[in-house]
Design a protein around this motif. Structure first.
Motif, PDB file in Angstrom:
ATOM      1  N   GLU A 100      26.338 -56.543  -7.734  1.00  0.00           N
ATOM      2  CA  GLU A 100      25.352 -55.947  -8.623  1.00  0.00           C
ATOM      3  C   GLU A 100      24.054 -56.745  -8.688  1.00  0.00           C
ATOM      4  OE1 GLU A 100      28.146 -58.478 -11.154  1.00  0.00           O
ATOM      5  OE2 GLU A 100      28.299 -57.055  -9.481  1.00  0.00           O
ATOM      6  N   GLN A 101      24.028 -57.922  -8.071  1.00  0.00           N
ATOM      7  CA  GLN A 101      22.834 -58.769  -8.093  1.00  0.00           C
ATOM      8  C   GLN A 101      21.967 -58.600  -6.845  1.00  0.00           C
ATOM      9  OE1 GLN A 101      24.945 -62.461  -8.501  1.00  0.00           O
ATOM     10  NE2 GLN A 101      24.852 -62.451 -10.730  1.00  0.00           N
ATOM     11  N   LEU A 102      22.429 -57.815  -5.881  1.00  0.00           N
ATOM     12  CA  LEU A 102      21.695 -57.634  -4.618  1.00  0.00           C
ATOM     13  C   LEU A 102      21.778 -56.174  -4.201  1.00  0.00           C
ATOM     14  CD1 LEU A 102      20.187 -58.758  -2.146  1.00  0.00           C
ATOM     15  CD2 LEU A 102      22.411 -59.338  -1.149  1.00  0.00           C
ATOM     16  N   ASP A 103      20.623 -55.541  -4.043  1.00  0.00           N
ATOM     17  CA  ASP A 103      20.628 -54.107  -3.723  1.00  0.00           C
ATOM     18  C   ASP A 103      21.351 -53.809  -2.416  1.00  0.00           C
ATOM     19  OD1 ASP A 103      18.678 -55.158  -2.025  1.00  0.00           O
ATOM     20  OD2 ASP A 103      17.132 -53.694  -2.543  1.00  0.00           O
ATOM     21  N   LEU A 104      21.293 -54.702  -1.443  1.00  0.00           N
ATOM     22  CA  LEU A 104      21.974 -54.473  -0.174  1.00  0.00           C
ATOM     23  C   LEU A 104      23.481 -54.371  -0.363  1.00  0.00           C
ATOM     24  CD1 LEU A 104      22.209 -54.289   2.881  1.00  0.00           C
ATOM     25  CD2 LEU A 104      21.980 -56.785   2.998  1.00  0.00           C
ATOM     26  N   LEU A 105      24.064 -55.254  -1.162  1.00  0.00           N
ATOM     27  CA  LEU A 105      25.501 -55.208  -1.401  1.00  0.00           C
ATOM     28  C   LEU A 105      25.895 -53.965  -2.202  1.00  0.00           C
ATOM     29  CD1 LEU A 105      26.301 -58.957  -2.208  1.00  0.00           C
ATOM     30  CD2 LEU A 105      26.514 -57.745  -0.030  1.00  0.00           C
ATOM     31  N   THR A 106      25.062 -53.591  -3.174  1.00  0.00           N
ATOM     32  CA  THR A 106      25.325 -52.360  -3.927  1.00  0.00           C
ATOM     33  C   THR A 106      25.266 -51.152  -3.003  1.00  0.00           C
ATOM     34  OG1 THR A 106      24.306 -53.365  -5.887  1.00  0.00           O
ATOM     35  CG2 THR A 106      24.606 -50.989  -5.919  1.00  0.00           C
ATOM     36  N   GLN A 108      25.864 -51.063   0.219  1.00  0.00           N
ATOM     37  CA  GLN A 108      27.041 -51.050   1.087  1.00  0.00           C
ATOM     38  C   GLN A 108      28.281 -50.569   0.348  1.00  0.00           C
ATOM     39  OE1 GLN A 108      26.833 -55.162   2.341  1.00  0.00           O
ATOM     40  NE2 GLN A 108      25.686 -54.675   4.192  1.00  0.00           N
ATOM     41  N   GLN A 109      28.431 -50.962  -0.914  1.00  0.00           N
ATOM     42  CA  GLN A 109      29.573 -50.500  -1.701  1.00  0.00           C
ATOM     43  C   GLN A 109      29.539 -48.991  -1.907  1.00  0.00           C
ATOM     44  OE1 GLN A 109      29.903 -52.612  -5.431  1.00  0.00           O
ATOM     45  NE2 GLN A 109      31.131 -54.237  -4.541  1.00  0.00           N
ATOM     46  N   ARG A 110      28.367 -48.478  -2.271  1.00  0.00           N
ATOM     47  CA  ARG A 110      28.250 -47.036  -2.513  1.00  0.00           C
ATOM     48  C   ARG A 110      28.466 -46.236  -1.234  1.00  0.00           C
ATOM     49  NH1 ARG A 110      22.911 -46.742  -6.545  1.00  0.00           N
ATOM     50  NH2 ARG A 110      23.851 -47.907  -8.283  1.00  0.00           N
ATOM     51  N   VAL A 111      27.962 -46.753  -0.123  1.00  0.00           N
ATOM     52  CA  VAL A 111      28.147 -46.060   1.151  1.00  0.00           C
ATOM     53  C   VAL A 111      29.626 -46.007   1.509  1.00  0.00           C
ATOM     54  CG1 VAL A 111      27.756 -46.239   3.641  1.00  0.00           C
ATOM     55  CG2 VAL A 111      25.853 -46.543   2.060  1.00  0.00           C
ATOM     56  N   ALA A 112      30.329 -47.126   1.370  1.00  0.00           N
ATOM     57  CA  ALA A 112      31.758 -47.154   1.699  1.00  0.00           C
ATOM     58  C   ALA A 112      32.529 -46.160   0.830  1.00  0.00           C
ATOM     59  CB  ALA A 112      32.307 -48.564   1.522  1.00  0.00           C
ATOM     60  N   ALA A 113      32.211 -46.122  -0.458  1.00  0.00           N
ATOM     61  CA  ALA A 113      32.901 -45.187  -1.354  1.00  0.00           C
ATOM     62  C   ALA A 113      32.541 -43.742  -1.023  1.00  0.00           C
ATOM     63  CB  ALA A 113      32.546 -45.502  -2.803  1.00  0.00           C
ATOM     64  N   GLY A 114      31.272 -43.489  -0.703  1.00  0.00           N
ATOM     65  CA  GLY A 114      30.839 -42.144  -0.363  1.00  0.00           C
ATOM     66  C   GLY A 114      31.485 -41.639   0.913  1.00  0.00           C
ATOM     67  N   ARG A 115      31.564 -42.501   1.907  1.00  0.00           N
ATOM     68  CA  ARG A 115      32.192 -42.099   3.165  1.00  0.00           C
ATOM     69  C   ARG A 115      33.686 -41.858   2.989  1.00  0.00           C
ATOM     70  NH1 ARG A 115      28.829 -46.173   7.269  1.00  0.00           N
ATOM     71  NH2 ARG A 115      27.130 -44.682   7.699  1.00  0.00           N
ATOM     72  N   GLY A 132      23.092 -41.866  -4.369  1.00  0.00           N
ATOM     73  CA  GLY A 132      22.859 -43.072  -5.150  1.00  0.00           C
ATOM     74  C   GLY A 132      22.575 -44.278  -4.277  1.00  0.00           C
ATOM     75  N   ALA A 133      23.262 -44.362  -3.157  1.00  0.00           N
ATOM     76  CA  ALA A 133      23.015 -45.463  -2.218  1.00  0.00           C
ATOM     77  C   ALA A 133      21.602 -45.388  -1.653  1.00  0.00           C
ATOM     78  CB  ALA A 133      24.046 -45.418  -1.094  1.00  0.00           C
ATOM     79  N   LEU A 134      21.198 -44.209  -1.241  1.00  0.00           N
ATOM     80  CA  LEU A 134      19.862 -44.045  -0.644  1.00  0.00           C
ATOM     81  C   LEU A 134      18.746 -44.229  -1.668  1.00  0.00           C
ATOM     82  CD1 LEU A 134      20.741 -41.015   1.641  1.00  0.00           C
ATOM     83  CD2 LEU A 134      20.089 -43.293   2.433  1.00  0.00           C
ATOM     84  N   SER A 135      19.045 -43.991  -2.936  1.00  0.00           N
ATOM     85  CA  SER A 135      18.023 -44.139  -3.979  1.00  0.00           C
ATOM     86  C   SER A 135      17.606 -45.594  -4.172  1.00  0.00           C
ATOM     87  CB  SER A 135      18.531 -43.565  -5.311  1.00  0.00           C
ATOM     88  OG  SER A 135      19.535 -44.400  -5.876  1.00  0.00           O
ATOM     89  N   LEU A 136      18.388 -46.529  -3.654  1.00  0.00           N
ATOM     90  CA  LEU A 136      18.054 -47.952  -3.781  1.00  0.00           C
ATOM     91  C   LEU A 136      16.913 -48.365  -2.858  1.00  0.00           C
ATOM     92  CD1 LEU A 136      21.707 -49.354  -3.853  1.00  0.00           C
ATOM     93  CD2 LEU A 136      20.136 -49.208  -5.795  1.00  0.00           C
ATOM     94  N   TRP A 137      16.633 -47.553  -1.870  1.00  0.00           N
ATOM     95  CA  TRP A 137      15.597 -47.899  -0.892  1.00  0.00           C
ATOM     96  C   TRP A 137      14.210 -47.623  -1.466  1.00  0.00           C
ATOM     97  CZ3 TRP A 137      16.255 -49.546   4.337  1.00  0.00           C
ATOM     98  CH2 TRP A 137      17.583 -49.777   4.695  1.00  0.00           C
ATOM     99  N   ARG A 138      13.324 -48.624  -1.351  1.00  0.00           N
ATOM    100  CA  ARG A 138      11.944 -48.503  -1.825  1.00  0.00           C
ATOM    101  C   ARG A 138      10.947 -48.508  -0.681  1.00  0.00           C
ATOM    102  NH1 ARG A 138      10.985 -53.259  -3.563  1.00  0.00           N
ATOM    103  NH2 ARG A 138      12.908 -54.061  -2.642  1.00  0.00           N
ATOM    104  N   GLY A 139      11.446 -48.447   0.557  1.00  0.00           N
ATOM    105  CA  GLY A 139      10.600 -48.508   1.747  1.00  0.00           C
ATOM    106  C   GLY A 139      11.350 -49.225   2.847  1.00  0.00           C
TER     107      GLY A 139
END
Length: 236
Positions: A100-106, A108-115, A132-139
């Motif tokens: 929860e402290q790093l957007d990359l790890l969050t 990856q977790q959401r992607v694994a659960a989504g898949r 939700g995973a894709l919403s973390l991207w700001r560019g």
């Protein structure tokens, strides 16, 4: 402390955004975060900070100073428990963070659960998690460092993974009957990545379901032309 890599490098503690100084300091933090919870050797880190082997004779000293300053910045006020830590671990350094402290790890977790949900026949849950995973991207990954001439294979791999996840999300949306809602995004992706057959097939299906069969056939013809002209292969 919360770190963000999926866009310009950012860090935030309980008092707001944290400044990390010059390019070497920010790049050192970014590279360690790309390999969070792993030990990165000093030589590997030096190679990332001075691409092409043009490191000065003082490179190790510069890196040591950057690490010292980063430790002070990371140790700033935070309510996180446990707090992120930058540690010396032979043969180099490691940044220890929770998901929860790093957007990359969050991400990856959401992607694994989504898949997993998609593979398990639950596209409704999958599309929520993948969106939700894709919403973390700001560019683009570490966009500010890229602007300053730093480009790492790890960042390129993440950009490619983002596109893979976009296609997973489109599959979930199509399975839920959301062809109309994703049409604009699909068109944009296929325009940007014309050789991605999966996205092109998804676009053709979405167009067909929207009653736009002629456009679907046009997409097929264009993709075929791109693949035959660019790779010498017809679409699968």
């Amino acid at each position: 402390m919360r770190f963000r890599l999926l866009g310009p490098l950012e860090a935030e503690n309980d008092e707001g955004l944290v400044e990390f100084g010059g390019i070497r300091q920010r790049a050192a933090l970014a590279y360690l975060l790309l390999h969070s919870n792993q030990v990165v050797s000093t030589n590997q880190l030096l190679g990332a900070l001075w691409v092409g082997g043009d490191a000065p004779t003082t490179a190790r000293k510069i890196l040591q100073n950057a690490i010292w300053r980063l430790r002070g910045a990371i140790a700033g006020p935070t309510s996180d428990s446990p707090a992120p830590r930058l540690l010396t671990r032979s043969p180099g350094y490691t940044v220890q963070v929770q998901a929860e402290q790093l957007d990359l790890l969050t991400f990856q977790q959401r992607v694994a659960a989504g898949r997993a949900a998609l593979a398990g026949g639950d596209p409704q849950t999958a599309r929520v998690l993948l969106s939700g995973a894709l919403s973390l991207w700001r560019g683009p990954v570490l966009a500010d460092l890229v602007e300053e001439g730093i480009c790492w294979p790890e960042a390129t791999a993440l950009q490619n993974k983002r596109v893979d996840v976009m296609e997973d999300r489109f599959d979930a949306e199509l399975a839920c009957g959301g062809h109309q809602s994703i049409l604009h995004d699909l068109k944009a992706l296929v325009a940007a990545e014309p050789l991605r057959e999966r996205a092109s097939r998804q676009l053709m299906l979405a167009l067909y379901r929207c009653g736009r069969q002629a456009e679907a056939l046009s997409v097929y013809g264009r993709v075929r032309e791109e693949l035959v002209g660019g790779l010498g292969l017809p679409p699968a």
